[in-house]
Design an enzyme around this catalytic site. Structure first.
Site, short mmCIF file in Angstrom:
data_model
loop_
_atom_site.label_atom_id
_atom_site.label_comp_id
_atom_site.label_asym_id
_atom_site.label_seq_id
_atom_site.Cartn_x
_atom_site.Cartn_y
_atom_site.Cartn_z
N SER A 105 14.77 19.37 -36.32
CA SER A 105 13.64 19.58 -37.19
C SER A 105 13.80 20.73 -38.19
CB SER A 105 12.40 19.86 -36.34
OG SER A 105 12.55 21.08 -35.64
N LYS A 128 11.85 29.30 -41.03
CA LYS A 128 11.26 27.99 -40.74
C LYS A 128 9.74 28.16 -40.74
CE LYS A 128 11.63 24.20 -37.35
NZ LYS A 128 12.30 23.75 -36.11
N SER A 143 17.10 21.05 -32.54
CA SER A 143 16.57 21.24 -33.89
C SER A 143 17.23 22.33 -34.72
CB SER A 143 15.07 21.51 -33.82
OG SER A 143 14.38 20.31 -33.59
#
Lengths: 486, 95, 481
Positions: free
Chosen positions: A151, A76, A175
């Site tokens: 997210s 990420k 997330s």
């Protein structure tokens, strides 16, 4: 090759059926071929990846026992990676090249992984749909009209589409779990403090936790093994000893008590999703588990509590982005105040600015007690609900989200509706317990994730429970047609 | 709980965010709706409940007082928008 | 109107740790810009603070020394505001749960009275960097070397009623922190800085007046002058029927005036909240007791010991214990000289003259304690007399060597040979026949007064080297015939 487990790939690498360089080339080719449709990567690091793969092949030849050696993964884009652009999907950091490596990415490097690149996300991890990215929305590989969740949407989409074997994510209010659910993969949010936050660009420090996103619980276990454990650079990182996360994956579930919180099955839960979850629970009963209805009475309060605590911490955490030492600075600032205001006003997206303002307000004079302190008191009530429940049951199960992935743009005009979608995940972060999402079936052609929550530091138990389910079912092996066709 | 535009501008100033008129109106609505959501908290009695800041309620660990870092100034300055003579430059600060 | 001034002080003492409060960067003063920085001090994305053990110990030492309650659970909080030298956009400090709670200390005023001043609290916090306003094309340069350096902010009660009291209080704090070895006390380098809260009220009124805060005053002298100036300014306003504006002001020593810091008037709302990157600091009673039991001797205790052990006067003991460096220097001289009274006189007298002339601290003395002790030994064993010793000290100050080397090189050794001295006295008597006659005709009292003249003549004849102890009896004998 693309839907194989870490364990089987590790075996093939050692048997010289394939080299890490070949495997890496395959994945880079898939990214090239498919990511135009998905937009799951912000940065692809071809050269770095191939160099790492070469090194990994040598390591393996030299007898490395690391399960992750030579395995292509992605991170990420909020983990700082030394010398590699790290944007947090924000214009604010569009040019930020960290001078250091985060603990998570550093430990995985030490395990010999190959890093394919950095995945897209909601800006500064604020969002549940991956629509809040400076680099554009990410598409769900199961249906390109739908969101992948957020997210960590880029990581989820990339794993689901077979663009990487596994990926890292972070989870502040769901997330990791919600995008895992929406994209049909396995994702684990560890206990708060299980994984170091050093080098993770902070959203809400007391809630943020990094974890693995992969095809299976077993793959998650391998990654957690690499990244978990004490780190002197993070004061909030726990000194509790880590377990061997793969050792007990196959332990039988006889006598396991599963708690089903009635609040997770009430109004608002989509019927088809409910059916998938109920079927999954029946599967566990077949595996020897017992089911008990429990209550988490303050669940509803997790939304307001979270939307005070997270923005409050964020408003302070994001103050460092001021255009002075790194990141975006506005053109031609008139004076210091103008530099601050325009750099931040132009550098942050709308959702980020909104949360900064909510937090600023909640902490400001005259409102602190009514908002921040009140939210912290409710946080304790929520934690106590879980502590009480987990004194009676071994794990808690329920849906991850009330629905499957929704359409891109469907909720952008109603952010509050989007916030309410997080009802089943936020409380876990407030309490700090670990939780997973694993694929449990489909509703209307879209994946549905089952959430498994456990006690503090019970990651090994969660992985065991998830793994046994995955031994008995094949939901986690399903691929979107987009991935199959490639 | 409804915010006035003035409130929004005051918050934006505290947070150092440049808003134009249009932005301010949008945020006036979106912040108000978040505050309405948050208002639910007031329905629960939390008298006598201690605020919880950290989920684990652990205590602070202590670091030995030793210098462990070397000078990495050039690497640290590399990301800065404007530098000179080893300093970060900003528009003039007036005390 | 008769005004009473009310003063409270916030003193920032930089703790003398090796590394910073939250990072492993060095705290050394004067390094090249931004070379003593880490990811943490620069507020890099993803960087996290880890708390320095030694800073904690030092804060608890201070708390013990001022009789304070120690915060068994203390919490770091974030103070949020934007400033270019504040890299994270917040200062990590303590708010609701400081490490040191209520305490007090006693100060001795010029008239000898002792006054008790309350300590409200003392808390740990990180320092900010520095803004350099030299012209960089009209821009400001930011140096973050000082960022995250540990500070102890010591807040007093508004107990002081004059500039003199305020200075005495600051001197006592200075003395305590340097005695404890937790701060180098170097005010010129900013190791100790002072914010002065000051208000006036009509004498007899209970209620406080509106106060102003004078920021960052960094010398004892400036503290006193800033207070006088501000009292005058406030009194003028109040006499004219005006109102004091609560604000932050800056003292300008060149103009000897305080002026408003307009940029800080912008209403601040610091939005304090517990720092989520740091956990509560929990202390055990054992830890606190151990620190209290092992505190070094404090100024008051040292002064008392100097009086009892060395038989010094209260005044001398006070002067010599004012700073730890002074006390240590004195004790080393006393030990080397084997004579504490003599050591006290020379440290406070001759040596201080040189230090004052050159504006040096005792730690910067050209003559070490051991060297000064060596000189005093030579007075004690009659190698030289006191007057000669003064000229030897001058030579030592100028770097000409040790006392013995200088005495040797300049041939300053006293003459103690009685034969030689007798011959010299004989010569003086012959050369001053008239005075001798007068002496012999006088009564005993008069004679005592006259002996000085002859002594002077003998010294002159010996070029100052005659040992007065040997001269006196012989002179008496020969004069009386």
């Amino acid at each position: 090759m693309v839907d194989q487990s870490i364990a089987s790939l590790a075996q093939k690498l050692r048997a010289k059926e394939i080299s890490s360089v070949e495997l890496t080339q395959d994945y880079l080719a898939r990214i090239k071929q498919l990511d135009g449709q998905l937009n799951s990567f912000i940065t692809v690091t071809d050269e770095v990846a191939l160099a790492q793969a070469e090194a990994a092949d040598k390591l393996i030849a030299a007898g490395s026992t690391s399960a992750l050696a030579g395995i292509p993964i992605a991170h990420k884009d909020l983990f700082c990676t030394d010398g590699v652009l790290t944007t947090c999907a924000s214009k604010m950091l569009h040019n930020f090249v960290p001078p250091y490596e985060s603990t998570v990415t550093g430990r995985m490097l030490a395990s010999g992984v190959v890093t394919l690149g950095k995945t897209n996300m909601d800006e500064f991890a604020m969002g549940s749909s991956n629509e809040n990215s400076y680099y554009g929305a990410v598409k769900n590989p199961w249906n390109l009209e739908k969101v992948p969740g957020g997210s960590s949407g880029g990581s989820a989409a990339a794993v689901a589409a077979g663009l990487c074997v596994a990926a890292t994510g972070t989870d502040t209010g769901g997330s990791i779990r919600q995008p895992a659910s929406f994209c049909g993969i396995s994702g684990l949010k560890p206990t708060y403090g299980r994984v170091s936050r050093f080098g993770m660009i902070a959203y809400a420090s007391s809630l943020d936790q990094a974890g693995p996103m992969a095809r299976s619980a077993e793959d998650c276990a391998h990654i957690l093994q690499s990244i978990a454990g004490f780190d002197g650079n993070d004061s909030t990182c726990s000194e509790v000893a880590i377990e061997d996360y793969t050792a007990n994956l196959d332990a039988p579930l006889d006598g396991l008590t599963i708690g089903l919180p009635k609040e997770y099955f009430g109004d608002g839960l989509n019927n088809d999703v409910a059916t998938v979850i109920q079927d999954a629970v029946k599967e566990f009963e077949k595996l020897g588990a017992k089911v008990k209805e429990i209550s988490l009475p303050n669940l509803n309060l997790s939304i307001p509590s979270y939307y005070v605590i997270a923005p409050s911490e964020a408003s302070s955490n994001l103050s460092r982005f001021d255009g002075v030492r790194y990141g975006y600075r506005c053109e031609e600032p008139k004076d210091l105040m103008d530099m601050y205001k325009r750099s931040r006003g132009e550098g942050f997206g709308k959702e980020v600015q909104k949360r900064i303002m909510v937090g600023t307000y909640a902490l400001s004079e005259g409102y602190y007690d009514a908002y921040y302190l009140k939210a912290q008191r409710i946080r304790r009530l929520i934690k106590e609900d879980f502590v009480n429940a987990l004194a009676e049951v071994d794990v808690i199960m329920g849906p991850v989200a009330p629905t499957t992935a929704f359409g891109i743009g469907a909720k952008t005009d109603d952010p509050i509706a989007m916030y309410l979608e997080d009802i089943y995940t936020l409380s876990i972060n407030l309490a700090g317990i670990p939780a997973m999402s694993i694929p449990a079936g489909f509703a209307d052609g879209m994946p549905v994730g089952l959430q498994i929550m456990g006690n503090y530091f019970a990651e090994a138990k969660l992985l065991n429970v998830a793994h046994k389910f995955q031994q008995a079912t094949d939901w986690h092996t399903k691929n979107p047609s987009l991935a199959e066709g490639a | 709980m409804s915010l006035e535009k003035q409130d929004v501008l005051k918050i934006a100033h505290l947070a150092r965010l440049a808003l134009d008129d249009n932005d301010a109106e949008q945020y006036q609505h979106s912040l108000t709706s978040v505050l309405d959501l948050v208002e639910q908290m007031q329905s629960v009695d939390t008298d006598g409940v201690e605020p919880l800041s950290h989920p684990l309620e652990a205590k602070q660990r202590l670091r030995e007082d030793v210098v462990t870092e070397e000078n990495r100034r050039e690497a640290f300055l590399a990301n800065a928008p404007q530098t000179e003579a080893g300093l970060f430059l900003v528009p003039k600060v007036i005390d | 109107m008769n005004w009473e001034v009310v003063i409270g002080l916030e003193i920032h003492a930089q703790l003398s740790t090796q590394s910073k409060l939250f990072s492993g960067a060095a705290t050394s003063f004067g390094a090249e810009p931004n070379t003593n920085t880490t990811l943490v001090d620069l507020g890099m994305p993803g960087a996290l603070p880890v708390f320095n053990k030694e800073a904690l110990r030092m804060a608890v030492m201070f708390g013990s020394a001022v009789n304070a309650e120690i915060g068994m659970t203390s919490v770091f909080a974030r103070k949020n505001y934007f400033y270019p030298d504040l890299p994270k956009g917040y200062q990590t400090s303590q708010m609701d749960h400081p490490i040191v709670g209520k305490g007090f200390l006693d100060i001795t005023l010029d008239d000898g009275t002792v006054k008790r001043v309350g300590i409200t609290r003392a808390h740990l916090e990180e320092d900010a960097g520095k803004s350099l306003h030299e012209d960089f094309h009209g821009m400001t340069g930011i140096d973050l070397n000082r960022s995250s350096t540990p500070l102890l902010e010591i807040v007093s009660e508004p107990d002081m009623r004059s500039a003199k009291e305020a200075v005495a209080y600051v001197k006592m704090i200075h003395s305590i922190v340097t005695y404890l070895g937790i701060c180098d006390g170097n005010m010129a380098e900013g190791s100790m800085r002072c914010d002065i809260n000051i208000s006036l009220r009509p004498k007899g009124q209970e209620e406080f007046g509106t106060r102003t805060e004078i920021k960052n005053v960094n010398s004892f002298r400036f503290i006193e002058r800033a207070i006088y100036t501000e009292i005058e300014r406030q009194a003028d306003i109040l006499e004219d029927g005006g109102k004091i504006v609560q604000e932050t002001r800056l003292y300008d020593p060149d103009k000897d005036e305080t002026r408003s810091m307009r940029s800080k008037e912008d209403a601040n709302d610091y939005r304090y909240f517990p720092c989520p990157d740091l956990l509560p600091i929990e202390l055990t009673q054992e830890y606190v007791d151990d620190i209290a039991a092992n505190l070094p001797e404090l100024p008051m205790q040292k002064a008392e010991r100097f009086m009892s052990e060395y038989k010094l006067s209260e005044y001398d003991a006070g002067v010599l214990s004012a700073t730890r460096a002074m006390a240590d220097y004195f004790e080393e001289v006393a030990k080397a000289a084997g004579n504490a009274k003599l050591a006290a006189n020379w440290v406070m007298g001759e040596l201080s003259k040189y230090l004052n002339t050159e504006g040096k601290e005792i730690t910067e003395s050209n003559v070490s304690a051991e060297q000064l002790g060596g000189l005093l030994v030579r007075i004690g064993d009659n190698t030289i007399n006191g007057n000669t010793a003064k000229s030897v000290l001058q030579a030592m100050w100028e770097g000409q060597g040790s006392a013995d080397e200088i005495i040797e090189a300049k041939g300053l050794k006293q003459v103690t040979d009685t034969g030689a001295i007798e011959a010299m006295i004989q010569g003086v008597i012959e050369a001053n026949a008239a005075q001798v006659e007068q002496f012999r005709a006088s009564d005993e009292d008069k004679q005592k007064k006259m002996i000085g003249f002859f002594m002077g003549q003998v010294m002159k004849a010996s070029q100052g080297k005659a040992n007065p102890g040997v001269v006196t009896p012989i002179l008496n004998k020969l004069l009386k015939g």
